[in-house]
Motif scaffolding. Sequence first.
Motif, PDB file in Angstrom:
ATOM      1  N   ARG A 193       0.823  -1.211   0.000  1.00 59.75           N
ATOM      2  CA  ARG A 193       0.000   0.000   0.000  1.00 59.75           C
ATOM      3  C   ARG A 193       0.855   1.258   0.000  1.00 59.75           C
ATOM      4  N   THR A 194       2.131   1.092  -0.204  1.00 61.33           N
ATOM      5  CA  THR A 194       3.040   2.224  -0.243  1.00 61.33           C
ATOM      6  C   THR A 194       2.857   2.970  -1.560  1.00 61.33           C
ATOM      7  N   LEU A 195       2.633   4.285  -1.488  1.00 64.62           N
ATOM      8  CA  LEU A 195       2.520   5.105  -2.693  1.00 64.62           C
ATOM      9  C   LEU A 195       3.696   6.070  -2.745  1.00 64.62           C
ATOM     10  N   ILE A 196       4.494   5.929  -3.799  1.00 63.53           N
ATOM     11  CA  ILE A 196       5.611   6.830  -4.030  1.00 63.53           C
ATOM     12  C   ILE A 196       5.156   7.837  -5.083  1.00 63.53           C
ATOM     13  N   SER A 197       5.238   9.123  -4.766  1.00 65.01           N
ATOM     14  CA  SER A 197       4.908  10.161  -5.741  1.00 65.01           C
ATOM     15  C   SER A 197       6.203  10.784  -6.250  1.00 65.01           C
ATOM     16  N   ILE A 198       6.285  10.928  -7.572  1.00 62.63           N
ATOM     17  CA  ILE A 198       7.452  11.523  -8.212  1.00 62.63           C
ATOM     18  C   ILE A 198       7.034  12.852  -8.825  1.00 62.63           C
ATOM     19  N   THR A 214       4.018   1.140  -5.746  1.00 64.16           N
ATOM     20  CA  THR A 214       2.982   1.828  -6.491  1.00 64.16           C
ATOM     21  C   THR A 214       3.456   3.267  -6.667  1.00 64.16           C
ATOM     22  N   VAL A 215       3.367   3.765  -7.895  1.00 64.23           N
ATOM     23  CA  VAL A 215       3.945   5.075  -8.198  1.00 64.23           C
ATOM     24  C   VAL A 215       2.963   5.943  -8.967  1.00 64.23           C
ATOM     25  N   GLU A 216       2.930   7.227  -8.615  1.00 67.66           N
ATOM     26  CA  GLU A 216       2.243   8.244  -9.407  1.00 67.66           C
ATOM     27  C   GLU A 216       3.275   9.315  -9.712  1.00 67.66           C
ATOM     28  N   ALA A 217       3.178   9.887 -10.901  1.00 65.79           N
ATOM     29  CA  ALA A 217       4.149  10.904 -11.301  1.00 65.79           C
ATOM     30  C   ALA A 217       3.432  12.192 -11.690  1.00 65.79           C
ATOM     31  N   PHE A 218       4.067  13.310 -11.346  1.00 68.16           N
ATOM     32  CA  PHE A 218       3.482  14.628 -11.572  1.00 68.16           C
ATOM     33  C   PHE A 218       4.516  15.540 -12.228  1.00 68.16           C
ATOM     34  N   PRO A 219       4.083  16.397 -13.182  1.00 64.49           N
ATOM     35  CA  PRO A 219       5.015  17.278 -13.875  1.00 64.49           C
ATOM     36  C   PRO A 219       5.377  18.554 -13.108  1.00 64.49           C
ATOM     37  N   SER A 220       4.670  18.823 -11.997  1.00 65.42           N
ATOM     38  CA  SER A 220       4.972  20.039 -11.239  1.00 65.42           C
ATOM     39  C   SER A 220       4.528  19.883  -9.788  1.00 65.42           C
ATOM     40  N   ALA A 221       5.120  20.711  -8.934  1.00 65.62           N
ATOM     41  CA  ALA A 221       4.730  20.728  -7.525  1.00 65.62           C
ATOM     42  C   ALA A 221       3.252  21.095  -7.392  1.00 65.62           C
ATOM     43  N   ALA A 222       2.808  22.062  -8.209  1.00 63.24           N
ATOM     44  CA  ALA A 222       1.411  22.503  -8.141  1.00 63.24           C
ATOM     45  C   ALA A 222       0.447  21.351  -8.437  1.00 63.24           C
TER      46      ALA A 222
END
Length: 130
Positions: A4-9, A30-38
């Motif tokens: 259940r660990t979610l790593i956000s990039i 489990t990973v989610e990736a985002f293009p900006s801090a906002a």
Amino acid sequence: MLNRTLISIVDDDQLYRESMRKLVVSMGYTVEAFPSAAEFLASRLLPETTCLIADVHMPGMTGLELHRHLVDAGYAIPTILVTAYPDEVVRDRALKDGIVCYLSKPVDDDYLERCLRSALQPGTSIEDNS
């Protein structure tokens, strides 16, 4: 075993963000990736994030500023910073501010994995080798 660990990039470089996502997924997370801090801050996944990997140099809000913002907002998310432009002064400041690891791009896969384990197991520190 269900992880259940979610790593956000969070990284503004799309190619790097995607390669980092694939690498961390290959480690079993489990990973989610985002293009900006906002975009990360606006995400419904923010409260579920158990570890954050953020680029130091991003337009709008840097990785270190993102970490400080999260701490100020009450989110104690272990954070790993990555940078293509390593700077000892920034590194020292980041580690004093509670950053788990400060890594240079391209990251060493094994070292990143140790950093993730350290981030997800409070009380262990990868940087305690001075």
